[in-house]
Design a protein around this motif. Structure first.
Motif, short mmCIF file in Angstrom:
data_model
loop_
_atom_site.label_atom_id
_atom_site.label_comp_id
_atom_site.label_asym_id
_atom_site.label_seq_id
_atom_site.Cartn_x
_atom_site.Cartn_y
_atom_site.Cartn_z
N UNK A 1 4.25 0.15 -7.82
CA UNK A 1 3.68 1.49 -8.03
C UNK A 1 2.90 2.02 -6.82
N UNK A 2 2.36 1.12 -6.00
CA UNK A 2 1.56 1.53 -4.84
C UNK A 2 2.12 0.86 -3.59
N UNK A 3 2.23 1.64 -2.52
CA UNK A 3 2.71 1.11 -1.23
C UNK A 3 1.59 0.31 -0.58
N UNK A 4 1.79 -0.99 -0.46
CA UNK A 4 0.80 -1.86 0.20
C UNK A 4 1.33 -2.37 1.54
N UNK A 5 2.40 -1.74 2.03
CA UNK A 5 3.00 -2.17 3.29
C UNK A 5 2.18 -1.78 4.52
N UNK A 6 1.23 -0.87 4.35
CA UNK A 6 0.36 -0.45 5.46
C UNK A 6 -1.07 -0.39 4.94
N UNK A 7 -2.05 -0.33 5.86
CA UNK A 7 -3.45 -0.33 5.43
C UNK A 7 -3.78 0.83 4.48
N UNK A 8 -4.63 0.55 3.50
CA UNK A 8 -4.99 1.52 2.46
C UNK A 8 -6.45 1.92 2.61
N UNK A 9 -6.69 3.22 2.52
CA UNK A 9 -8.06 3.76 2.55
C UNK A 9 -8.62 3.83 1.14
N UNK A 10 -9.94 3.81 1.00
CA UNK A 10 -10.53 3.89 -0.35
C UNK A 10 -10.26 5.24 -1.01
N UNK A 11 -10.24 5.25 -2.33
CA UNK A 11 -10.06 6.47 -3.10
C UNK A 11 -11.32 6.68 -3.94
N UNK A 12 -12.21 7.53 -3.45
CA UNK A 12 -13.49 7.76 -4.13
C UNK A 12 -13.32 8.56 -5.42
N UNK A 13 -12.19 9.23 -5.56
CA UNK A 13 -11.97 10.03 -6.78
C UNK A 13 -11.81 9.13 -8.01
#
Length: 194
Positions: free
Chosen positions: A175-187
């Motif tokens: 469901x989520x692309x983890x192939x590259x670095x992920x930024x936080x989601x404050x929402x």
């Protein structure tokens, strides 16, 4: 003569008594001072720390009961040196302290390593992170952003790259692309604590 002798005996006993009192007062002074400083004796126990450890306040994000958002939980943890990121992930694996929150990482998951390069944390997890109980989209979102948002609270970390057994993975559950670095989601963060 006996009156004189009695006075010497009394004087001798007085001197011995005062000497004994002075000795006991000196011996018990630290205890007495401690009781005066803290008469109730309710000093909180310090966190057990090893050599080179320092107590830090960590902000960890766990799922709410409906897996709709993340809720911050603050925790005092003894951290070895600069290994704050490792401490964050290990505390996430332990799960929340509040019964109103849900764990986001499978309990059997192990953190194999964590390094930071150019403000990106490379978090290498054991294969148990891919536990099928977290395979739904809500579970995957909670897992990924619990880790990312928590690590982004550490100074010097702005993104997280997930690794499993030392390898980059395109996705944990599809469901989520983890192939590259992920930024936080404050929402995703619910303000207030449970």
């Amino acid at each position: 003569m006996s009156k004189f002798k009695n006075r010497w005996i009394k004087l001798f006993l007085l001197v011995v008594g005062l000497g004994a009192a002075a000795f006991l007062l000196g011996a018990y002074a630290p205890i007495f001072n401690q009781q005066v400083e803290n008469p109730a004796g309710n000093t909180p126990e310090p966190l057990s720390q090893g050599a080179g450890e320092e107590t830090r306040e960590l902000v960890l994000y766990f799922s709410d009961e409906q897996a709709m958002c993340l809720v911050p939980e603050k925790r005092q943890v003894a951290v070895q040196g600069d290994n704050i990121g490792e401490a964050v992930v290990k505390e996430l694996i332990k799960g929340p302290e509040s019964h109103l929150l849900q764990r986001t990482l499978p309990e059997e998951t192990r953190l194999l390593s964590l390094s930071v390069r150019q403000e990106t944390a490379y978090a290498d997890f054991s294969k148990e992170i891919k536990n099928s109980n977290y395979a739904g989209s809500a579970g995957e979102i909670a897992l990924v952003y619990s880790v990312v948002n928590s690590l982004a609270e550490v100074p010097g970390i702005t993104k997280v790259q997930f690794l499993v057994e030392g390898k980059e993975v395109e996705t944990l559950y599809g469901h989520i692309d983890t192939g590259s670095p992920i930024s936080p989601d404050r929402k995703l963060v619910k303000t207030g604590t449970p």
